[in-house]
Scaffold this motif. Structure first.
Motif, PDB file in Angstrom:
ATOM      1  N   ASP A 126       0.831  -1.210   0.000  1.00  0.00           N
ATOM      2  CA  ASP A 126       0.000   0.000   0.000  1.00  0.00           C
ATOM      3  C   ASP A 126       0.868   1.264   0.000  1.00  0.00           C
ATOM      4  O   ASP A 126       0.520   2.259  -0.634  1.00  0.00           O
ATOM      5  N   GLN A 127       1.986   1.201   0.714  1.00  0.00           N
ATOM      6  CA  GLN A 127       2.874   2.370   0.755  1.00  0.00           C
ATOM      7  C   GLN A 127       3.459   2.667  -0.624  1.00  0.00           C
ATOM      8  O   GLN A 127       3.499   3.826  -1.063  1.00  0.00           O
ATOM      9  N   GLU A 128       3.866   1.624  -1.336  1.00  0.00           N
ATOM     10  CA  GLU A 128       4.399   1.807  -2.691  1.00  0.00           C
ATOM     11  C   GLU A 128       3.298   2.321  -3.630  1.00  0.00           C
ATOM     12  O   GLU A 128       3.547   3.173  -4.487  1.00  0.00           O
ATOM     13  N   LEU A 129       2.089   1.787  -3.466  1.00  0.00           N
ATOM     14  CA  LEU A 129       0.971   2.240  -4.309  1.00  0.00           C
ATOM     15  C   LEU A 129       0.661   3.713  -4.054  1.00  0.00           C
ATOM     16  O   LEU A 129       0.350   4.475  -4.972  1.00  0.00           O
ATOM     17  N   SER A 130       0.753   4.112  -2.789  1.00  0.00           N
ATOM     18  CA  SER A 130       0.473   5.499  -2.427  1.00  0.00           C
ATOM     19  C   SER A 130       1.493   6.442  -3.075  1.00  0.00           C
ATOM     20  O   SER A 130       1.137   7.502  -3.608  1.00  0.00           O
ATOM     21  N   LYS A 131       2.746   6.042  -3.076  1.00  0.00           N
ATOM     22  CA  LYS A 131       3.790   6.856  -3.714  1.00  0.00           C
ATOM     23  C   LYS A 131       3.560   6.947  -5.221  1.00  0.00           C
ATOM     24  O   LYS A 131       3.723   8.006  -5.831  1.00  0.00           O
ATOM     25  N   LEU A 132       3.177   5.815  -5.805  1.00  0.00           N
ATOM     26  CA  LEU A 132       2.918   5.768  -7.251  1.00  0.00           C
ATOM     27  C   LEU A 132       1.733   6.674  -7.617  1.00  0.00           C
ATOM     28  O   LEU A 132       1.795   7.434  -8.591  1.00  0.00           O
ATOM     29  N   ALA A 133       0.661   6.610  -6.836  1.00  0.00           N
ATOM     30  CA  ALA A 133      -0.502   7.469  -7.087  1.00  0.00           C
ATOM     31  C   ALA A 133      -0.117   8.936  -6.909  1.00  0.00           C
ATOM     32  O   ALA A 133      -0.564   9.808  -7.659  1.00  0.00           O
ATOM     33  N   ARG A 134       0.716   9.220  -5.916  1.00  0.00           N
ATOM     34  CA  ARG A 134       1.121  10.601  -5.609  1.00  0.00           C
ATOM     35  C   ARG A 134       1.795  11.299  -6.779  1.00  0.00           C
ATOM     36  O   ARG A 134       1.536  12.491  -7.023  1.00  0.00           O
ATOM     37  N   ILE A 135       2.636  10.579  -7.523  1.00  0.00           N
ATOM     38  CA  ILE A 135       3.314  11.269  -8.629  1.00  0.00           C
ATOM     39  C   ILE A 135       2.349  11.611  -9.766  1.00  0.00           C
ATOM     40  O   ILE A 135       2.651  12.445 -10.610  1.00  0.00           O
ATOM     41  N   GLY A 136       1.159  10.981  -9.774  1.00  0.00           N
ATOM     42  CA  GLY A 136       0.122  11.383 -10.732  1.00  0.00           C
ATOM     43  C   GLY A 136      -0.627  12.600 -10.234  1.00  0.00           C
ATOM     44  O   GLY A 136      -0.794  13.591 -10.947  1.00  0.00           O
ATOM     45  N   SER A 137      -1.073  12.549  -8.979  1.00  0.00           N
ATOM     46  CA  SER A 137      -1.805  13.651  -8.367  1.00  0.00           C
ATOM     47  C   SER A 137      -1.699  13.498  -6.853  1.00  0.00           C
ATOM     48  O   SER A 137      -1.950  12.409  -6.319  1.00  0.00           O
ATOM     49  N   GLY A 138      -1.343  14.599  -6.180  1.00  0.00           N
ATOM     50  CA  GLY A 138      -1.056  14.512  -4.753  1.00  0.00           C
ATOM     51  C   GLY A 138      -2.170  13.865  -3.945  1.00  0.00           C
ATOM     52  O   GLY A 138      -1.928  12.939  -3.147  1.00  0.00           O
ATOM     53  N   SER A 139      -3.394  14.337  -4.138  1.00  0.00           N
ATOM     54  CA  SER A 139      -4.501  13.845  -3.323  1.00  0.00           C
ATOM     55  C   SER A 139      -4.771  12.351  -3.553  1.00  0.00           C
ATOM     56  O   SER A 139      -5.365  11.684  -2.705  1.00  0.00           O
ATOM     57  N   ALA A 140      -4.323  11.811  -4.682  1.00  0.00           N
ATOM     58  CA  ALA A 140      -4.539  10.389  -4.976  1.00  0.00           C
ATOM     59  C   ALA A 140      -3.767   9.488  -4.009  1.00  0.00           C
ATOM     60  O   ALA A 140      -4.162   8.340  -3.782  1.00  0.00           O
ATOM     61  N   SER A 141      -2.683  10.016  -3.433  1.00  0.00           N
ATOM     62  CA  SER A 141      -1.904   9.204  -2.480  1.00  0.00           C
ATOM     63  C   SER A 141      -2.782   8.734  -1.324  1.00  0.00           C
ATOM     64  O   SER A 141      -2.578   7.662  -0.770  1.00  0.00           O
TER      65      SER A 141
END
Ligand code: 2P0
Length: 322
Positions: A126-141
């Protein structure tokens, strides 16, 4: 057959507003949100050697290069992690009530992070997924997690990700007052950048955040809905105050937003627990007891049309669909 992945949108109670690093999307401050059941995005990704470019099909329509850019940040990172070169076809369906005018980048980029990593054969935490989502859009993390989540600002790609705070399985809900579905003049990305660079109020905002965040975390742990609402409303008002000091100044509020905020204050006079928050747009979201959602909707239907009022409960984190 690639699987479909679902992510729900989230609304920040302590807002993210400003980046320390624009390229990596490292924020200036920690933020804290509630993931909601009512709005979500379903996404499936296929990496295919036969494709000559990445494609995004959103609600059945092929999207242009500009819309693809946030998405490509995430795809490129997945390709690097998986050692893939193929281009990708992304199919995405936004389940946001039509004309709601609500940003879907949080659910959209979180679902993409899940679907793209799954399609590439990566088994990310989940932590890796959160970082991956973050580089697309901050709130997505934050949309990787259900219930309340805190995005820890960190200082580089590896240290900036969200963590779960509380599952929100208690009497809390949100009622959306949709006042306008027009496309906004100032995107959140441009708006926060202008505010950081030019608003003399920005430092005041940043300096007040540690106190707001720790008070909010305590209120959540005590399940104290009054405190959660009060702190969230104050925090949102401070965020919106920074935009008025920017150069050139701007605001996301419209006359209808003011009317909705007044209506929330009236609900309080009637004895309800009801506090508002607003994001980079004119819509107003009411933090309330889940058990009061129907009563509040009925009360507000004296002022707003039924189709403007959407009730939401806490929602789940990122998950695969069968
Ligand atoms: C938030 N907003 O915390 C804040 C409050 C809007 C106001 O996160 O540039 O689409 O892609 O990182 O995540 C909206 O900004 O911006 C947002 P980028 P994002 O929810």
């Amino acid at each position: 057959m690639n699987k479909w992945v679902r992510a729900h949108t989230n609304i920040a109670l302590i807002k993210y507003w400003g980046k320390e690093n624009e390229d990596l999307i490292i924020p200036k401050n920690n933020s804290l949100s509630l993931t909601l059941d009512a709005f979500y995005t379903d996404t499936s990704v296929t990496f295919d050697d036969a494709l000559t470019e990445d494609e995004l099909i959103l609600d059945g329509d092929k999207q242009d290069a500009r819309t693809l850019s946030k998405v490509q940040r995430v795809l490129d990172e997945v390709r690097t992690l998986a050692g893939l070169e193929s281009k990708a076809r992304i199919e995405s369906i936004n389940h946001v009530p039509t004309a709601a005018g609500l940003a879907s980048s949080a659910s959209g980029l979180a679902a993409l992070a899940g679907a793209a990593s799954q399609a590439a054969g990566l088994d990310l935490s989940d932590q890796e997924l959160s970082k991956l989502a973050r580089i697309g859009s901050g709130s997505a993390s934050r949309s990787i997690f259900g219930g309340f989540a805190e995005w820890i600002k960190g200082h580089d790609h590896d240290s900036s990700y969200a963590v779960p705070v509380d599952d929100a399985q208690w009497d809390i809900g949100m009622l959306f007052i949709i006042v306008n579905d027009a496309k906004k003049d100032v995107s959140s990305r441009d708006g926060m950048k202008r505010t950081v660079e030019t608003s003399p109020f920005y430092d005041g905002w940043l300096n007040s955040l540690d106190a707001d965040l720790s008070a909010m975390k305590q209120a959540v742990s005590y399940r104290d809905i009054e405190q959660v609402g009060q702190i969230a409303e104050r925090n949102a008002l401070k965020m919106h105050a920074t935009t008025l000091g920017a150069s050139p100044p701007f605001t996301y509020w419209t006359a209808e937003s003011m009317k909705a905020m007044d209506a929330v204050r009236e609900l309080r006079k009637l004895g309800y627990t009801a506090y508002f928050t607003m994001d980079a747009g004119p819509n107003v979201k009411i933090i309330c007891r889940q058990s009061d959602l129907s009563a509040l909707k009925q009360e507000l239907s004296k002022t707003f049309e039924d189709k403007q009022l959407i009730a939401a409960k806490p929602g789940p984190g990122l998950h695969l669909l069968n």
